[in-house]
Design a protein around this motif. Structure first.
Motif, PDB file in Angstrom:
ATOM      1  N   PHE A 183      51.732  70.666   6.657  1.00  0.00           N
ATOM      2  CA  PHE A 183      51.811  71.994   7.286  1.00  0.00           C
ATOM      3  C   PHE A 183      51.132  72.000   8.659  1.00  0.00           C
ATOM      4  O   PHE A 183      50.186  71.252   8.913  1.00  0.00           O
ATOM      5  CB  PHE A 183      51.166  73.062   6.395  1.00  0.00           C
ATOM      6  CG  PHE A 183      51.819  73.203   5.038  1.00  0.00           C
ATOM      7  CD1 PHE A 183      53.154  72.865   4.840  1.00  0.00           C
ATOM      8  CD2 PHE A 183      51.101  73.696   3.948  1.00  0.00           C
ATOM      9  CE1 PHE A 183      53.752  72.992   3.595  1.00  0.00           C
ATOM     10  CE2 PHE A 183      51.689  73.828   2.704  1.00  0.00           C
ATOM     11  CZ  PHE A 183      53.014  73.471   2.526  1.00  0.00           C
ATOM     12  N   ASP A 184      51.608  72.902   9.504  1.00  0.00           N
ATOM     13  CA  ASP A 184      51.075  73.040  10.863  1.00  0.00           C
ATOM     14  C   ASP A 184      49.992  74.118  10.850  1.00  0.00           C
ATOM     15  O   ASP A 184      50.210  75.262  11.262  1.00  0.00           O
ATOM     16  CB  ASP A 184      52.232  73.422  11.810  1.00  0.00           C
ATOM     17  CG  ASP A 184      51.759  73.588  13.246  1.00  0.00           C
ATOM     18  OD1 ASP A 184      50.594  73.257  13.527  1.00  0.00           O
ATOM     19  OD2 ASP A 184      52.552  74.064  14.075  1.00  0.00           O
ATOM     20  N   TYR A 185      48.803  73.750  10.365  1.00  0.00           N
ATOM     21  CA  TYR A 185      47.741  74.744  10.169  1.00  0.00           C
ATOM     22  C   TYR A 185      47.309  75.395  11.484  1.00  0.00           C
ATOM     23  O   TYR A 185      46.917  76.562  11.494  1.00  0.00           O
ATOM     24  CB  TYR A 185      46.539  74.096   9.475  1.00  0.00           C
ATOM     25  CG  TYR A 185      46.773  73.865   7.995  1.00  0.00           C
ATOM     26  CD1 TYR A 185      46.621  74.892   7.074  1.00  0.00           C
ATOM     27  CD2 TYR A 185      47.170  72.620   7.520  1.00  0.00           C
ATOM     28  CE1 TYR A 185      46.847  74.693   5.718  1.00  0.00           C
ATOM     29  CE2 TYR A 185      47.402  72.400   6.166  1.00  0.00           C
ATOM     30  CZ  TYR A 185      47.240  73.448   5.272  1.00  0.00           C
ATOM     31  OH  TYR A 185      47.482  73.250   3.944  1.00  0.00           O
ATOM     32  N   GLN A 186      47.372  74.668  12.582  1.00  0.00           N
ATOM     33  CA  GLN A 186      46.963  75.225  13.881  1.00  0.00           C
ATOM     34  C   GLN A 186      47.757  76.485  14.205  1.00  0.00           C
ATOM     35  O   GLN A 186      47.236  77.433  14.785  1.00  0.00           O
ATOM     36  CB  GLN A 186      47.201  74.189  14.992  1.00  0.00           C
ATOM     37  CG  GLN A 186      46.116  73.126  15.078  1.00  0.00           C
ATOM     38  CD  GLN A 186      44.861  73.619  15.798  1.00  0.00           C
ATOM     39  OE1 GLN A 186      44.829  74.699  16.369  1.00  0.00           O
ATOM     40  NE2 GLN A 186      43.797  72.819  15.753  1.00  0.00           N
ATOM     41  N   ASN A 187      49.040  76.476  13.831  1.00  0.00           N
ATOM     42  CA  ASN A 187      49.890  77.636  14.127  1.00  0.00           C
ATOM     43  C   ASN A 187      50.124  78.540  12.922  1.00  0.00           C
ATOM     44  O   ASN A 187      50.785  79.563  13.039  1.00  0.00           O
ATOM     45  CB  ASN A 187      51.250  77.156  14.679  1.00  0.00           C
ATOM     46  CG  ASN A 187      51.095  76.553  16.058  1.00  0.00           C
ATOM     47  OD1 ASN A 187      50.472  77.142  16.930  1.00  0.00           O
ATOM     48  ND2 ASN A 187      51.625  75.348  16.240  1.00  0.00           N
ATOM     49  N   GLN A 188      49.596  78.132  11.763  1.00  0.00           N
ATOM     50  CA  GLN A 188      49.829  78.936  10.551  1.00  0.00           C
ATOM     51  C   GLN A 188      48.594  79.722  10.107  1.00  0.00           C
ATOM     52  O   GLN A 188      48.712  80.682   9.361  1.00  0.00           O
ATOM     53  CB  GLN A 188      50.306  78.030   9.393  1.00  0.00           C
ATOM     54  CG  GLN A 188      51.749  77.543   9.559  1.00  0.00           C
ATOM     55  CD  GLN A 188      52.194  76.660   8.400  1.00  0.00           C
ATOM     56  OE1 GLN A 188      52.139  75.448   8.473  1.00  0.00           O
ATOM     57  NE2 GLN A 188      52.628  77.276   7.320  1.00  0.00           N
ATOM     58  N   VAL A 189      47.421  79.290  10.570  1.00  0.00           N
ATOM     59  CA  VAL A 189      46.175  79.916  10.078  1.00  0.00           C
ATOM     60  C   VAL A 189      45.242  80.251  11.226  1.00  0.00           C
ATOM     61  O   VAL A 189      45.122  79.479  12.182  1.00  0.00           O
ATOM     62  CB  VAL A 189      45.415  78.945   9.126  1.00  0.00           C
ATOM     63  CG1 VAL A 189      44.114  79.581   8.641  1.00  0.00           C
ATOM     64  CG2 VAL A 189      46.257  78.565   7.932  1.00  0.00           C
ATOM     65  N   GLN A 190      44.595  81.412  11.099  1.00  0.00           N
ATOM     66  CA  GLN A 190      43.450  81.717  11.963  1.00  0.00           C
ATOM     67  C   GLN A 190      42.238  81.935  11.069  1.00  0.00           C
ATOM     68  O   GLN A 190      42.327  82.664  10.066  1.00  0.00           O
ATOM     69  CB  GLN A 190      43.722  82.976  12.782  1.00  0.00           C
ATOM     70  CG  GLN A 190      44.682  82.745  13.917  1.00  0.00           C
ATOM     71  CD  GLN A 190      44.273  83.489  15.181  1.00  0.00           C
ATOM     72  OE1 GLN A 190      43.493  84.422  15.153  1.00  0.00           O
ATOM     73  NE2 GLN A 190      44.813  83.071  16.308  1.00  0.00           N
ATOM     74  N   LEU A 191      41.127  81.295  11.419  1.00  0.00           N
ATOM     75  CA  LEU A 191      39.892  81.451  10.662  1.00  0.00           C
ATOM     76  C   LEU A 191      38.938  82.326  11.469  1.00  0.00           C
ATOM     77  O   LEU A 191      38.565  81.988  12.586  1.00  0.00           O
ATOM     78  CB  LEU A 191      39.275  80.072  10.392  1.00  0.00           C
ATOM     79  CG  LEU A 191      37.902  80.018   9.713  1.00  0.00           C
ATOM     80  CD1 LEU A 191      37.896  80.761   8.396  1.00  0.00           C
ATOM     81  CD2 LEU A 191      37.466  78.581   9.485  1.00  0.00           C
ATOM     82  N   LEU A 192      38.588  83.481  10.866  1.00  0.00           N
ATOM     83  CA  LEU A 192      37.739  84.455  11.570  1.00  0.00           C
ATOM     84  C   LEU A 192      36.370  84.553  10.898  1.00  0.00           C
ATOM     85  O   LEU A 192      36.274  84.551   9.666  1.00  0.00           O
ATOM     86  CB  LEU A 192      38.406  85.831  11.577  1.00  0.00           C
ATOM     87  CG  LEU A 192      39.878  85.896  12.049  1.00  0.00           C
ATOM     88  CD1 LEU A 192      40.381  87.333  12.015  1.00  0.00           C
ATOM     89  CD2 LEU A 192      40.035  85.309  13.449  1.00  0.00           C
ATOM     90  N   ILE A 193      35.333  84.677  11.717  1.00  0.00           N
ATOM     91  CA  ILE A 193      33.976  84.796  11.185  1.00  0.00           C
ATOM     92  C   ILE A 193      33.302  86.009  11.826  1.00  0.00           C
ATOM     93  O   ILE A 193      32.981  85.999  13.024  1.00  0.00           O
ATOM     94  CB  ILE A 193      33.163  83.508  11.451  1.00  0.00           C
ATOM     95  CG1 ILE A 193      33.827  82.325  10.735  1.00  0.00           C
ATOM     96  CG2 ILE A 193      31.731  83.670  10.961  1.00  0.00           C
ATOM     97  CD1 ILE A 193      33.595  80.999  11.367  1.00  0.00           C
ATOM     98  N   PRO A 194      33.107  87.100  11.062  1.00  0.00           N
ATOM     99  CA  PRO A 194      32.437  88.294  11.617  1.00  0.00           C
ATOM    100  C   PRO A 194      30.964  87.995  11.899  1.00  0.00           C
ATOM    101  O   PRO A 194      30.266  87.425  11.063  1.00  0.00           O
ATOM    102  CB  PRO A 194      32.573  89.338  10.503  1.00  0.00           C
ATOM    103  CG  PRO A 194      33.526  88.767   9.507  1.00  0.00           C
ATOM    104  CD  PRO A 194      33.496  87.292   9.660  1.00  0.00           C
ATOM    105  N   GLU A 195      30.502  88.405  13.082  1.00  0.00           N
ATOM    106  CA  GLU A 195      29.102  88.156  13.455  1.00  0.00           C
ATOM    107  C   GLU A 195      28.218  89.381  13.219  1.00  0.00           C
ATOM    108  O   GLU A 195      27.006  89.309  13.411  1.00  0.00           O
ATOM    109  CB  GLU A 195      29.036  87.750  14.942  1.00  0.00           C
ATOM    110  CG  GLU A 195      29.677  86.394  15.193  1.00  0.00           C
ATOM    111  CD  GLU A 195      29.558  85.940  16.644  1.00  0.00           C
ATOM    112  OE1 GLU A 195      29.112  84.813  16.864  1.00  0.00           O
ATOM    113  OE2 GLU A 195      29.916  86.738  17.547  1.00  0.00           O
ATOM    114  N   ASP A 196      28.840  90.499  12.797  1.00  0.00           N
ATOM    115  CA  ASP A 196      28.035  91.714  12.605  1.00  0.00           C
ATOM    116  C   ASP A 196      27.735  91.976  11.121  1.00  0.00           C
ATOM    117  O   ASP A 196      27.575  93.115  10.696  1.00  0.00           O
ATOM    118  CB  ASP A 196      28.735  92.930  13.233  1.00  0.00           C
ATOM    119  CG  ASP A 196      30.196  93.044  12.801  1.00  0.00           C
ATOM    120  OD1 ASP A 196      30.691  92.125  12.128  1.00  0.00           O
ATOM    121  OD2 ASP A 196      30.837  94.054  13.155  1.00  0.00           O
ATOM    122  N   LEU A 197      27.658  90.906  10.324  1.00  0.00           N
ATOM    123  CA  LEU A 197      27.222  91.027   8.930  1.00  0.00           C
ATOM    124  C   LEU A 197      25.816  90.462   8.814  1.00  0.00           C
ATOM    125  O   LEU A 197      25.458  89.534   9.556  1.00  0.00           O
ATOM    126  CB  LEU A 197      28.148  90.225   8.011  1.00  0.00           C
ATOM    127  CG  LEU A 197      29.434  90.922   7.533  1.00  0.00           C
ATOM    128  CD1 LEU A 197      30.319  89.924   6.810  1.00  0.00           C
ATOM    129  CD2 LEU A 197      29.142  92.107   6.632  1.00  0.00           C
TER     130      LEU A 197
END
Length: 933
Positions: free
Chosen positions: A716-730
Motif C-alpha cells: 500500500f501507498d501509505y504516504q498518500n493513504q494515511v495522515q498521522l496527527l498528534i494533538p499538542e493541546d492535550l
C-alpha cells in the motif's frame, strides 16, 4: 388445518403497555393459503408525547400522529383480520401484549387464538445464523427492507420471512418434524400446533427423502460425501520457480489478477525453508496476500514429499476464512487436488449418541428445548458436527456440555461410531495434506497424552505474534469463582440419582439399604464441607488481593501479584484453605468413583438413559479431578510460575480469578516444539520491532543462528493513504488524574467525530478509561445522533459489534484489548483511527513485572528488552486496522504526546510504514481532517 396467518407489527412509545405506553403505528399483513391477500397500515394517535429516542428510531413524530385515529377507532378493521388466524410477529409477546391491552381497554375480548413467533422460528430453522434481528434475517434472504422500525415495512418483511419458514418446515423429513413436534410444547409460541398440522399433512403421502439426507437410528442426518481418491502423477507438477510461472498459475484463481511481488517472495521463503528443514520468520505487511503466500508452496511440498502440514491460527475467524475462501481459491489455482481439513479439540464436536439419548429427557428448560430443536435442523446441514457453526444461547452452551464428544465408559455402542463426527475429523486429518487447527490444539498435542493431530514435522504458525501468549496460558493454570461454584453446584443434580442407581433386586437387600444410608451421610458431610471451604477459599483470595492492592481511585478492576516470598498471615491462611479445598475435592472424587465402580459391575443391566446419565457423572468427576490438580498446581506444588489475582472491587468474590503462568515459555517451546519439528514457518503482519526480529526470537525460544528471516513490506501507498496527527493541546498522560485526562480526550473525540462524521475506531489500553469516556460522551449529548458502540458496554461479540458499526452511517466504536487487532473494516466504513495512549502494559501488571524482574536479574534492560518492543508490536497491530485495501484512505490520531516528546517515541514511528506526521492544536488539526477527507 389453519391456512390463515396475520402478521402484525407495531411501533410504540415504549415497551410497557401496563405502564401506559401506547401504539403509534399499526400494520398487518394477511397470508391465506400461501399468498399475501390483504394489508392494513395506520399511524395511531397515542394521546401522549412520543419520546425523542423513539422518534429517532422510527422517524415518527408528534406532528405525524396528531390527526391520526385512536387505536379504538381501527379495532373494527383489525378484529375480522384476526378471526380464525395465527397471530404472527417478530418477538410475538411484545406485539401481543400491546394489542391485548388496547382491545381490553376498548371493551373488546382479547385475542386468544394461536400465536407464532418468527424469532423463535428463525432460531430453529436457521441454527447457524449470525443474528436473529429482522434486518439480519431480511439481509440473509435478500428481502427488500427499506424502512426498518416502521411497522408497515417490518410487517411486510416478517410476512415474507414467514412464507419462507413455512416452505422450509414443509420440506423437513417426517422424523425431524415429529421430533420437533415432541419438543415444541415447551416453546413460548404455539409452534406445536403448526408442526402437528404440517406433520399430518405430510403423513398423507409416501415420503421420499432428499438424496442428500439419510435416516440413522431415527435421526435425519446430512449424508457424508465419500471422498474419491484420485491417483495423480504428482512428479509432473513442479513448484513454480520463476515469476512468470507463478503469474501463470496464480492468475487462474482471479477474474482480475494483480501481481504481488511480496506474495511470490513469501512463497519461495516458505518452500525453501521446508526443503532445507529450517525454521523461518516471515513478517508480511497488510495486503501481501499472506494466506495464499504459504498455502500454495505447502501444497506442492505436501504432495511431493508426502508429508502432512499443519496450519495453526489464533482465531476461529481466520480458520473459517481459510476454509471458506482461501482453500477454494487454491483449488482453482493448483494443477492437482489438495486434501485439506479443519481439526478442533474433541469437545467441539457433537456426540450423536449422547444427543439421541438426551431427546428422551423430560422437563427441559426453555433454552435446552430450543437448542435441541436447533440441533435437529442443524444435523440436516452440517458436515462437521462442530459447535462453532451454531448460534447458541448461554443456556444452549450449558446443554452442549451434556452432548459434547468425550471418551465414554458406559455408552459404547459401536453402531454410533460410524457416524461419529470427531472420529471422522480425526480420520480425515490422517489422510489430509493440509490440517488447519488453532494454537491451543497445536500445543495440547505436545503432551502426547491426548494427541489429536497426526504425526507431523512441518508447520505454519499464522498470527504468530500470539503464539507466545497462547503458550503461556497453555502451560499455566487459572481458577475462578463462578466456574468453580457452577461445577460443584452440579453435584446437587446428580446426588439422588447416584444414590439410588441400583437395580430393584439390589435395593431389596437390607445391607444395600444400610450402605446407602452410610454413603448418603458421608456424601452430605463432604459436600457441606466442600461448599463451605470453596466459599472460604475464594473469600481469602479476594481478601489477599484487597490487602495487597494499590488500586488507583476511579478504577474498579485490579491485578495483584501473589508473591512466593510473601510470609504474611493472609498468604498462610489462603494456602491452608487451598490444601483443605484440594483434600475435600479428592474425597468427593473418591466417593463418587467408588460408587461408579460398583455400578459398572451391573453395566449390562443398565438402560441407555441410565448410561447417558452415568456419562454425565463421569464428565463431572473428571472436571472435579482437573479442578483439584489446578488448585494444587497453583498453591501447593513447587514451580516457578508467576501467580496473580484479578478482581473487581464491586463484586470481589464473584469476579475473582487466580492465575498462574510461566514468566517465560522460550525454553519449553524450544525443547518441546522447535527442536522436535523439521520446519516451522512463523508469520504475521507484526513480528519486527525497529525492523529487527530479535525480540520475537527471544520470546518464543527460536535459535537465532539457524532461523531465517524475511520482512515483506505492505504494497500500500501509505504516504498518500494515511495522515498521522498528534494533538499538542492535550495534557501529558501521566501528569493528570484519570478523570482530568478523560475530560480532555472526550472534548477532542467530540470535535474529531463532528469533523469525520463518525466512522471512528477509538482504541484504549484500559477498560476503565473506555467506560468513563463513553459515559462522558453520552452525558454531554453532543453526539446523540451518532451510534455509540462500546466493547463491554454494548452487548455482543467483537464480530457483532464490528458489524453493527458498519451498519450505521454515523458510528463510533470504542474498543480495548482484542480490538487492537483482528478487526477488519475496509473502505469508507472506517476513516479515522484514534489511539488514546501508547499500549504499554502497566509496570505493576503481574506478568509484566515478573518478566521485567527476570530480564533485570539476567543483566538485561527491562524497558528496552521487553516493555518497549511489546508496546510497539501492539501499536503496529492497532495501526493495521486503518488501511485494509489499496483504495482505503484514513486519518490516525495519537493522543499520547510521548510518541514525539520522548526518545523511544521514534521507535514507534520507525516500526510502521512511512507516513505523513503532523502536529498542532486541535483546531489546526480539524482543518487538516476536513481537507484530507
Amino acid at each position: 388445518m389453519i391456512n390463515k396467518f396475520v402478521v402484525i407489527d407495531l411501533e410504540t412509545t415504549g415497551n410497557a403497555p401496563k405502564k401506559g405506553d401506547k401504539i403509534i403505528q399499526f400494520a398487518a399483513v394477511v397470508i391465506e393459503n400461501g399468498i399475501i391477500t390483504e394489508k392494513l397500515s395506520s399511524l395511531i394517535n397515542p394521546k401522549k408525547p412520543i419520546p425523542a429516542f423513539i422518534e429517532e428510531l422510527t422517524g415518527i413524530n408528534d406532528d405525524m400522529v396528531k390527526n391520526a385515529p385512536l387505536f379504538s377507532e381501527i379495532i373494527p378493521k383489525v378484529i375480522p383480520l384476526l378471526k380464525g388466524a395465527y397471530f404472527v410477529a417478530h418477538n410475538v409477546l411484545f406485539d401481543l401484549s400491546f394489542l391485548q391491552e388496547e382491545l381490553i381497554q376498548s371493551g373488546f375480548e382479547g385475542f386468544y387464538g394461536p400465536v407464532l413467533d418468527t424469532v423463535e422460528m428463525a432460531r430453529i430453522l436457521y441454527p447457524t445464523a449470525d443474528g436473529y434481528k429482522l434486518s439480519d434475517l431480511a439481509e440473509k434472504e435478500n428481502l427488500h427492507h427499506d424502512r426498518p422500525h416502521q411497522a408497515d415495512s417490518d410487517a411486510q418483511v416478517t410476512a415474507e420471512l414467514l412464507l419462507i419458514f413455512l416452505e422450509r418446515l414443509s420440506l423437513l423429513p417426517q422424523s425431524t418434524l415429529r421430533q420437533l413436534f415432541q419438543l415444541s410444547g415447551g416453546l413460548k409460541s404455539d409452534l406445536h400446533q403448526l408442526l402437528d398440522e404440517i406433520h399430518i399433512e405430510k403423513g398423507k403421502r409416501i415420503e421420499q427423502l432428499p438424496e442428500a439426507i439419510e435416516l440413522f437410528k431415527n435421526l435425519a442426518l446430512k449424508k457424508q460425501q465419500e471422498k474419491v481418491e484420485l491417483i495423480e502423477d504428482i512428479a509432473q507438477y513442479k513448484y513454480p520457480v520463476s515469476e512468470d510461472e507463478k503469474i501463470d498459475m496464480v492468475k487462474q484463481g482471479f477474474e482480475f489478477f494483480e501481481k504481488r511481488t511480496g506474495q511470490f517472495l513469501m512463497m519461495d521463503g516458505v518452500f525453501h525453508s521446508f526443503l532445507k528443514e529450517q525454521h523461518i520468520l516471515i513478517e508480511a505487511g497488510t495486503g501481501v496476500g499472506k494466506s495464499l503466500g504459504y498455502l500454495l508452496p505447502i501444497s506442492f511440498f505436501a504432495k511431493q514429499k508426502g508429508h502432512p502440514i499443519v496450519v495453526s491460527t489464533h482465531t476461529i475467524q481466520l480458520q473459517e476464512q481459510l476454509i471458506r475462501n482461501e482453500i477454494p481459491l487454491l483449488a482453482k489455482i493448483l494443477p492437482f487436488t489438495i486434501n485439506s481439513v479443519l481439526l478442533k479439540g474433541r469437545n467441539h464436536y457433537i456426540s450423536l449418541e449422547k444427543f439421541y439419548q438426551s431427546l428422551l429427557d423430560e422437563n427441559d428448560n426453555y433454552d435446552t428445548t430450543l437448542t435441541k430443536m436447533q440441533i435437529l435442523v442443524w444435523l440436516l446441514e452440517t458436515e462437521t458436527g462442530d459447535k462453532d457453526e451454531l448460534n447458541l444461547s448461554s443456556g444452549g452452551l450449558i446443554y452442549w456440555n451434556k452432548i459434547k464428544n468425550e471418551p465414554t465408559v458406559f455408552l459404547q455402542d459401536q453402531v454410533w461410531q460410524e457416524k461419529d463426527f470427531y472420529l471422522r475429523a480425526k480420520k480425515a486429518a490422517q489422510e489430509a495434506d493440509i490440517i488447519i487447527t488453532n494454537h491451543s490444539l497445536l500445543l495440547s498435542d505436545l503432551s502426547g497424552e491426548r494427541a489429536i493431530l497426526p504425526a507431523f514435522d512441518y508447520c505454519i504458525i499464522d498470527e504468530g505474534h500470539h503464539f507466545e501468549k497462547v503458550a503461556s496460558q497453555f502451560f499455566g493454570h487459572s481458577l475462578d469463582y463462578l466456574t468453580t461454584r457452577l461445577l460443584i453446584g452440579k453435584f446437587g443434580v446428580y446426588e439422588q440419582k447416584l444414590l439410588f442407581f441400583q437395580l430393584e433386586e439390589l435395593l431389596a437387600s437390607k445391607s444395600v439399604q444400610i450402605g446407602n444410608l452410610v454413603y448418603t451421610f458421608e456424601l452430605n458431610r463432604i459436600i457441606t464441607d466442600l461448599t463451605y471451604e470453596m466459599d472460604e477459599f475464594f473469600k481469602l483470595i479476594a481478601l489477599y488481593a484487597k490487602t495487597k492492592s494499590s488500586q488507583k481511585k476511579g478504577y474498579n478492576r485490579a491485578k495483584v501479584r501473589f508473591s512466593s516470598e510473601d510470609q504474611g498471615k493472609e498468604k498462610k491462611a489462603l494456602v491452608n484453605s487451598a490444601e483443605r479445598f484440594a483434600f475435600l475435592l479428592k474425597d468427593l472424587y473418591s466417593a463418587i468413583m467408588q460408587r461408579l465402580e460398583w455400578i459398572k459391575k451391573e453395566k449390562d443391566s443398565l438402560s441407555n438413559e441410565q448410561k447417558n446419565l452415568l456419562e454425565e457423572i463421569i464428565t463431572f468427576v473428571n472436571d472435579l479431578d482437573a479442578l483439584r490438580n489446578n488448585v494444587q498446581d497453583c498453591f501447593t506444588k513447587e514451580n516457578n510460575f508467576v501467580k496473580w489475582i484479578e478482581m473487581d472491587s464491586r463484586s470481589p468474590q464473584n469476579v475473582t480469578t487466580f492465575l498462574a503462568q510461566p514468566a517465560t515459555v522460550a525454553t519449553a517451546l524450544e525443547e518441546k516444539f522447535f527442536k522436535a519439528k523439521r520446519g516451522v514457518v512463523l508469520t504475521s503482519a507484526t513480528l519486527t520491532v525497529n525492523n529487527s526480529f530479535e525480540y520475537i526470537i527471544k520470546e518464543i525460544g527460536l535459535n537465532p543462528n539457524t532461523t531465517s528471516r524475511i520482512s515483506i513490506p505492505s504494497p500500500f501507498d501509505y504516504q498518500n493513504q494515511v495522515q498521522l496527527l498528534i494533538p499538542e493541546d492535550l495534557p501529558e498522560i501521566n501528569a493528570v488524574t484519570l478523570e482530568e485526562y478523560v475530560v480532555a480526550i472526550t472534548e477532542h473525540i467530540i470535535t474529531i467525530a463532528e469533523a469525520t462524521k463518525g466512522r471512528m475506531l477509538i482504541l484504549f489500553t484500559a477498560y476503565d478509561m473506555l467506560k468513563k469516556t463513553y459515559e462522558l460522551i453520552k452525558e454531554s449529548g453532543f453526539l446523540n445522533e451518532y451510534a455509540m458502540i462500546a466493547q463491554g458496554i454494548t452487548s455482543g461479540s467483537r464480530t457483532r459489534l464490528t458489524r453493527n458499526f458498519q451498519r450505521y452511517d454515523k458510528a463510533i466504536l470504542l474498543g480495548t484489548s482484542s480490538f487492537w487487532e483482528g478487526v477488519d473494516i475496509p473502505g469508507e466504513d472506517l476513516s479515522c483511527l484514534v489511539i488514546v495512549r501508547l499500549p504499554f502494559s502497566p509496570p505493576d501488571e503481574p506478568l509484566t513485572e515478573a518478566k521485567c524482574q527476570l530480564i533485570t536479574q539476567q543483566g538485561g534492560n527491562a524497558f528496552s528488552d521487553y516493555s518497549l518492543p511489546e508496546a510497539i508490536l501492539r501499536f503496529k497491530q492497532g495501526f493495521g486496522r486503518l488501511i485494509r485495501t489499496e483504495k482505503d484512505r484514513g486519518i490516525m490520531i495519537v493522543f499520547d504526546k510521548r510518541i514525539v516528546t520522548t526518545k523511544y517515541g521514534k521507535s514507534f514511528l520507525k516500526s510502521i510504514p512511512s507516513v505523513l506526521v503532523k502536529k498542532g492544536n486541535m483546531n489546526e488539526l480539524v482543518e487538516l481532517i476536513h481537507s484530507w477527507l
